[in-house]
Design an enzyme around this catalytic site. Sequence first.
Site, short mmCIF file in Angstrom:
data_model
loop_
_atom_site.label_atom_id
_atom_site.label_comp_id
_atom_site.label_asym_id
_atom_site.label_seq_id
_atom_site.Cartn_x
_atom_site.Cartn_y
_atom_site.Cartn_z
N SER A 27 35.19 59.09 61.87
CA SER A 27 36.01 57.94 62.22
C SER A 27 37.04 57.62 61.14
O SER A 27 37.40 56.47 60.94
CB SER A 27 35.12 56.74 62.49
OG SER A 27 34.36 56.43 61.34
N GLY A 28 37.52 58.66 60.45
CA GLY A 28 38.62 58.47 59.52
C GLY A 28 39.94 58.62 60.27
O GLY A 28 39.99 58.58 61.51
N LYS A 50 28.97 58.62 61.10
CA LYS A 50 27.70 58.67 60.38
C LYS A 50 27.27 57.30 59.85
O LYS A 50 26.09 57.04 59.68
CB LYS A 50 27.87 59.64 59.21
CG LYS A 50 26.59 60.28 58.77
CD LYS A 50 26.90 61.43 57.84
CE LYS A 50 25.69 61.88 57.10
NZ LYS A 50 26.00 62.92 56.12
N TRP A 60 38.65 55.12 51.34
CA TRP A 60 38.63 55.20 49.87
C TRP A 60 39.94 55.72 49.30
O TRP A 60 40.13 55.70 48.08
CB TRP A 60 37.47 56.09 49.42
CG TRP A 60 36.16 55.51 49.82
CD1 TRP A 60 35.39 55.89 50.89
CD2 TRP A 60 35.48 54.41 49.21
NE1 TRP A 60 34.27 55.09 50.98
CE2 TRP A 60 34.30 54.18 49.95
CE3 TRP A 60 35.74 53.59 48.11
CZ2 TRP A 60 33.40 53.17 49.64
CZ3 TRP A 60 34.85 52.59 47.79
CH2 TRP A 60 33.70 52.39 48.55
N ALA A 61 40.82 56.23 50.17
CA ALA A 61 42.09 56.79 49.66
C ALA A 61 42.91 55.66 49.05
O ALA A 61 43.11 54.63 49.67
CB ALA A 61 42.85 57.46 50.80
N GLY A 64 48.08 57.00 48.60
CA GLY A 64 48.93 56.81 49.75
C GLY A 64 49.05 58.02 50.64
O GLY A 64 48.20 58.89 50.65
N GLU A 129 53.35 60.81 42.71
CA GLU A 129 52.05 61.29 42.24
C GLU A 129 52.25 62.71 41.73
O GLU A 129 53.34 63.29 41.87
CB GLU A 129 51.01 61.25 43.36
CG GLU A 129 50.57 59.83 43.71
CD GLU A 129 49.50 59.78 44.78
OE1 GLU A 129 49.05 60.83 45.24
OE2 GLU A 129 49.12 58.67 45.15
N HIS A 253 39.49 65.66 40.93
CA HIS A 253 40.53 64.67 40.60
C HIS A 253 40.50 64.45 39.09
O HIS A 253 39.43 64.23 38.51
CB HIS A 253 40.27 63.35 41.34
CG HIS A 253 41.47 62.45 41.35
ND1 HIS A 253 41.89 61.77 40.23
CD2 HIS A 253 42.35 62.13 42.33
CE1 HIS A 253 42.97 61.07 40.52
NE2 HIS A 253 43.27 61.28 41.79
N ARG A 302 47.59 68.38 40.26
CA ARG A 302 46.35 67.86 39.68
C ARG A 302 45.41 68.93 39.14
O ARG A 302 44.60 68.62 38.26
CB ARG A 302 45.65 66.91 40.64
CG ARG A 302 45.15 67.45 41.89
CD ARG A 302 44.38 66.37 42.64
NE ARG A 302 45.15 65.16 42.84
CZ ARG A 302 45.02 64.37 43.90
NH1 ARG A 302 44.16 64.69 44.84
NH2 ARG A 302 45.72 63.29 44.03
N HIS A 363 36.62 65.96 44.22
CA HIS A 363 37.42 65.00 44.98
C HIS A 363 37.73 65.48 46.39
O HIS A 363 37.58 64.71 47.35
CB HIS A 363 38.73 64.76 44.21
CG HIS A 363 39.66 63.79 44.84
ND1 HIS A 363 39.28 62.49 45.13
CD2 HIS A 363 40.96 63.90 45.22
CE1 HIS A 363 40.33 61.85 45.67
NE2 HIS A 363 41.34 62.68 45.74
N GLU A 387 39.83 66.71 56.37
CA GLU A 387 39.29 67.44 55.21
C GLU A 387 38.33 68.55 55.61
O GLU A 387 38.23 69.57 54.93
CB GLU A 387 38.61 66.46 54.24
CG GLU A 387 38.21 67.15 52.94
CD GLU A 387 37.71 66.21 51.87
OE1 GLU A 387 37.78 64.98 52.06
OE2 GLU A 387 37.24 66.71 50.83
N ARG A 398 45.46 71.19 46.92
CA ARG A 398 46.20 70.24 47.75
C ARG A 398 47.17 69.40 46.91
O ARG A 398 46.80 68.89 45.84
CB ARG A 398 45.21 69.32 48.46
CG ARG A 398 45.86 68.25 49.29
CD ARG A 398 44.80 67.39 49.93
NE ARG A 398 43.98 66.73 48.93
CZ ARG A 398 44.17 65.50 48.50
NH1 ARG A 398 45.17 64.77 48.96
NH2 ARG A 398 43.38 64.97 47.59
N SER A 403 46.70 64.62 52.21
CA SER A 403 45.52 64.72 53.07
C SER A 403 45.55 63.73 54.23
O SER A 403 45.24 64.10 55.37
CB SER A 403 44.24 64.53 52.27
OG SER A 403 44.38 63.46 51.38
C1 SIN Z 1 44.93 59.32 44.33
O1 SIN Z 1 45.26 58.20 44.69
O2 SIN Z 1 45.08 59.75 43.20
C2 SIN Z 1 44.30 60.22 45.33
C3 SIN Z 1 45.31 60.65 46.28
C4 SIN Z 1 44.91 61.95 46.88
O3 SIN Z 1 43.81 62.45 46.65
O4 SIN Z 1 45.74 62.52 47.59
#
Ligand code: SIN
Length: 550
Positions: A27-28, A50, A60-61, A64, A129, A253, A302, A363, A387, A398, A403
């Site tokens: 349900s994301g 679940k 949790w994102a 953005g 980012e 991450h 990253r 992550h 994912e 990624r 995502s």
């Molecule tokens: C973050 O806000 O650093 C995570 C963003 C992501 O995983 O794309």
Amino acid sequence: MTSASVRRLAAPAPGWTTTTDVVVVGSGVAGLTTALRVRAAGLRVLVVTKAMLDEGSTRWAQGGIAAALGEGDTPEQHLEDTLVAGAGLCDEDAVRMLVTEGPGAVRRLIETGAAFDRDAEGEILLTREGGHHRRRIAHAGGDATGAEISRALVSAVRDVRDDEGVELIEHALVLDLLTDAEGRTAGLTLHVMGEGQRDGVGAVHARAVVLATGGLGQVFSATTNPAVSTGDGVALALRAGAEVADLEFVQFHPTVLWLGPDAEGQQPLISEAVRGEGAHLVDAEGVRFMVGQHELAELAPRDIVAKGITRRMHETGAEHMYLDGRHFGAEMWEERFPTILASCRSHGIDPLTELIPVAPAAHYASGGVRTDLRGHTSVSGLYACGEVACTGVHGANRLASNSLLEGLVFAERIADDIIERDRLGKLAPRHEDTTRPIEVVPLLAAESRAEIQRVMTSGVGVLRSADSMAAAVEGLAALSEPDPEKHEYPQVETWESTNLHLVASALTAAALLREETRGCHWREDAPDRDDENWRRHLTTTLVEGRLQVE
Ligand code: SIN
């Protein structure tokens, strides 16, 4: 006729059944976007999740959703940055589709009700980012983008609660795919942790199944993923005979709040957007160690930042590095990063006056169940999205904030494919083949979870080598021998441990085979990228109970 046996988790026979057109697991952003779109076209849909509807990974994102929305930005530039981050393994057609369809998909998400942060003129505010050469990350609630997207989609689903064509089952763990005599999808089995009509193990008969189960971060001890991210979708797909790909590319991450050497489970994320807005990475001496390592310094892709931090930790013997955002001032912290500010303060750190201790943690799974550009897996009628899927857009690493966009764009494509097939009469109801023998997969003890996480963190974590991974193979093999004296009772924890074990074994097998360093797969014993031998994908299948990596 397929004569081979089907592999299923040990589980009681279904005590209840239901029928729908499309069952969406998760349900994301990926799951709910698919569900809303197929329902809008008149198909019946059942969403299985679940935990609660709003408790998946999406919420949790922080950072953005990336899309070429800003002045001067173009899908072509977004494509370039995505390909560079993917380290030679992106599927360029998939990326082109993502970045071209992305801006429209974000606008449709806004029409659904998601409110992004805007400036005084009403323009969407964009941040940067790692790996992005431009400001192209739309955000909401400062650093609560996922929560806002989840809120908007959940609210759209709740708006159609009275619609009999939409059914929701919360607190349900999906178990196995049901297939017909030709091996095509006929539905699935699941276990509902509830009471009443839908309680215990049941079967859903459906014409298409969409896996949108999220990630597998719980394979490792410390992760940004919620506790529900136990790789259930990948495990189900493997047992059903589907191909999974690129599993070795797990993204760590770079900046996860360091809560001590023994911290386990979900850890607080410090969004890359904090660095995007100008925070610096420093060591205990205050040295900005990323400067000089990459033209983008702290904003390098990253994998490079995670490696830079890990390398510095090794060089200095430190358990973590620091993020310095003290120069932001109170207003910036409170308005732009309220979630992170609150999370740091709840752990006794005040980012206004103190350095934030950070270290890499698991992550995001860049690989997953292999799909084509319409979300089809290698099993007819089974789709994967978000994912859990490997669409080819992420390659070996990624790009930040791609995502949510991938979940959104591919969900629309999957829904359109299902709608189109229905229109053409190709979405026929199928009947489970009950004549094929079932090979029952014995369950691991609930306590195996901690051991799997320990083995994977030490052997197949951010730094890997043939020796460390051989030790992991041994550790996992020791767990897979069921104790003949002990019959593990089917329950959520034993099913989850068994799924984690299968996913960990598949991930390790692929990582061991790939003898090079590429993207987020970092081998100490093969430190260079080797395009001649390894610019290709590794595909894993489960054949007669054995993992085969090709
Ligand atoms: C973050 O806000 O650093 C995570 C963003 C992501 O995983 O794309």
